[in-house]
Write a protein that holds these residues in place. Structure first.
Motif, PDB file in Angstrom:
ATOM      1  N   SER A 184       0.829  -1.208   0.000  1.00 39.16           N
ATOM      2  CA  SER A 184       0.000   0.000   0.000  1.00 39.16           C
ATOM      3  C   SER A 184       0.864   1.259   0.000  1.00 39.16           C
ATOM      4  N   THR A 185       1.947   1.242   0.778  1.00 40.26           N
ATOM      5  CA  THR A 185       2.822   2.420   0.837  1.00 40.26           C
ATOM      6  C   THR A 185       3.512   2.629  -0.508  1.00 40.26           C
TER       7      THR A 185
ATOM      8  N   ALA B  22      -6.072   7.109  -1.852  1.00 39.83           N
ATOM      9  CA  ALA B  22      -7.195   6.236  -2.228  1.00 39.83           C
ATOM     10  C   ALA B  22      -6.644   4.993  -2.929  1.00 39.83           C
ATOM     11  N   GLY B  23      -5.644   5.189  -3.807  1.00 39.79           N
ATOM     12  CA  GLY B  23      -5.021   4.046  -4.489  1.00 39.79           C
ATOM     13  C   GLY B  23      -4.323   3.127  -3.495  1.00 39.79           C
ATOM     14  N   ALA B  24      -3.656   3.743  -2.507  1.00 42.15           N
ATOM     15  CA  ALA B  24      -2.972   2.942  -1.478  1.00 42.15           C
ATOM     16  C   ALA B  24      -3.985   2.085  -0.727  1.00 42.15           C
ATOM     17  N   MET B  25      -5.151   2.665  -0.443  1.00 41.50           N
ATOM     18  CA  MET B  25      -6.183   1.909   0.288  1.00 41.50           C
ATOM     19  C   MET B  25      -6.697   0.746  -0.565  1.00 41.50           C
TER      20      MET B  25
ATOM     21  N   TRP C 156      -6.889   3.467   8.190  1.00 36.82           N
ATOM     22  CA  TRP C 156      -6.868   4.705   8.991  1.00 36.82           C
ATOM     23  C   TRP C 156      -5.461   4.937   9.548  1.00 36.82           C
ATOM     24  N   ALA C 157      -4.893   3.875  10.147  1.00 36.73           N
ATOM     25  CA  ALA C 157      -3.555   3.999  10.741  1.00 36.73           C
ATOM     26  C   ALA C 157      -2.522   4.329   9.672  1.00 36.73           C
ATOM     27  N   ARG C 158      -2.591   3.593   8.557  1.00 28.88           N
ATOM     28  CA  ARG C 158      -1.499   3.704   7.588  1.00 28.88           C
ATOM     29  C   ARG C 158      -1.507   5.019   6.813  1.00 28.88           C
TER      30      ARG C 158
END
Ligand code: NMX
Ligand code: MLT
Length: 398
Positions: free
Chosen positions: A207-208, A226-229, A357-359
């Motif tokens: 994701s990162t 949004a893409g990371a999620m 949320w955290a990331r």
């Protein structure tokens, strides 16, 4: 082969890195260094360190202090700790009508898709085009977005309490969520620990990496996030925490013999054993160890917690029978669902949204570093790794 620091020695854009051999190809970039990371690193035995601090030393800090750490690379003093809370509070108000958009979404849609749409909507409502401003604004707005996703998706749209930005981030979420029969103090402790443990995990987790790759085109923080999620929503990445608790509910017993039979049947059916294995770690993830300790303090008799405790004993032994599995030990996702469930958050389909949320904090801080610090402030160029044409493809042009 990569031999260490090459500061000042950057590759020409058309230069081919000859040392990468065929065995590195189609491995999901395993072991191929692609950049540097200022927020965190992961070691195979001690897991993630945020700005040099092992995660076990940070687990009981408040999330706001860890956000400060990830952005400033040092822990806050008492005054800085107050200041980051005030700063986030001043950014928390959502600048427009997010609720109408969420109300129009299909209720059966997965909460991670809601989260991605929610983040995109926040970006459409306001983008400053300053990397750090946008990252901090998004972080500050996440608790309300999270609470609204639960309320609206569950059809609890009436009488949603107004946001109160004088509260901590976790308190703001709990206030919006407003579950009448939950133990809010326990929920706050569990979510707070959860957020700190999940905020960052080196530069290369999917994701990162995805978020930074999107941002390298100078797409906004919101589009990148949004893409990371979306990357996080996959079952081999963040959604393993949902699958893990679904698995635990299906096991339904903490009897080691029955748990072992269940694990073996899952493997036979070619299904992953969620909550075990890791791309980098080679021992139990310290984040799992912290969550087991928390669970043994606050809910040792919880049925699900007892099942994950048995799984922690049984599954590594069974997985270790397969030599191709690099790490048979528990990962971060093993116990988090049991703890959230105990706190009153009983629907596992929401669990990955907490991971997201955290990331947002770690990904946001890494995007800011890559876009405004690296290459003397010019930022890393647009991502463009090389792919080798397959022989079959080449035949067509001969
Ligand atoms: N259950 C079943 N098979 C596994 C598991 C597991 N827990 N872990 C690894 N394997 C398999 C893996 O699928 C691969 O098979 P193949 O060669 O057929 O492709 C083989 O063992 C070698 O994989 P590894 O090199 O050990 O692990 P890799 O780096 O490829 O994948 C994970 C890492 C995390 C994707 C993998 O361990 C897995 O699928 N675990 C279960 C899902 C999970 O808990 N994911 C959460 C990870 C943490 N996170 O938040 O992202
Ligand atoms: C994790 O938190 O474990 C990850 O995001 C997965 C990884 O580091 O590859």
């Amino acid at each position: 082969m990569y031999v260490g620091s090459t500061e000042g020695d950057t590759m020409a854009k058309n230069e081919v890195l000859l040392e990468v051999t065929e065995k590195h190809l189609n491995t999901g970039l395993r072991g191929v260094p692609v950049g540097t990371c200022r927020t965190s690193f992961v070691t195979p035995s001690e897991g993630v360190h945020y700005c040099g601090y092992p995660i076990t030393e940070l687990a009981s800090f408040e999330p706001e202090d860890i956000i400060y750490l990830l952005f400033n690379k040092e822990l806050p003093t008492a005054e800085q700790s107050v200041a980051i809370r005030q700063d986030l509070a001043s950014r928390a108000a959502i600048p427009g009508d997010l609720e109408s958009v969420l109300k129009a979404l299909p209720k059966f849609g997965h909460p991670m898709d809601w989260l991605s749409v929610g983040i995109h909507t926040l970006g459409m409502l306001e983008t400053t085009n300053d990397w750090k401003e946008d990252a901090l604004n998004l972080i500050a707005r996440m608790p309300r977005l999270m609470g609204l996703i639960f309320r609206i998706r569950e059809g609890r749209e009436e009488n949603i309490p107004a946001d109160d930005t004088s509260l901590s981030m976790v308190e703001r979420f709990v206030r919006t969520l407003d579950l009448h029969d939950s133990d809010d103090e326990k929920m706050k402790q569990i979510i707070s620990t959860y957020l700190v443990l999940h905020m960052d995990h080196g530069g290369g987790n999917l994701s990162t990496f995805t978020g930074k790759a999107i941002a390298s085109s100078k797409a906004t923080v919101y589009s990148s996030m949004a893409g990371a999620m979306n990357a996080l929503s996959g079952p081999l990445h963040g959604r393993a925490n949902q699958s893990c608790l679904e698995f635990v509910l299906k096991v339904g017993t903490s009897d080691p013999v029955e748990v072992e039979a269940f694990v073996r049947a899952e493997l036979k059916a070619n299904r992953p054993i969620f909550g075990f294995g890791h791309a980098v770690l080679r021992s139990e993830d310290p984040r799992a160890t912290v969550q087991f300790k928390l669970g043994s303090e606050i809910c040792p008799d919880d049925e699900n917690f007892k099942i994950v405790t048995t799984l922690r004993e049984v599954a590594p032994r069974v997985l270790a029978e397969n030599p191709k599995i690099s790490n048979p030990n528990a990962n971060v996702d093993i116990a988090s669902g049991a703890l959230l469930h105990h706190a009153g958050l009983t629907d596992p389909t929401y669990y990955t949204t907490f991971f997201g949320w955290a990331r947002v904090a770690g990904i946001g801080a890494q995007i800011v570093d890559e876009r405004s610090i690296f290459r003397n402030g010019k930022g890393t160029p647009i991502y463009r790794p090389k792919y080798i044409a397959e022989a079959q493809t080449l035949r067509h042009i001969e």
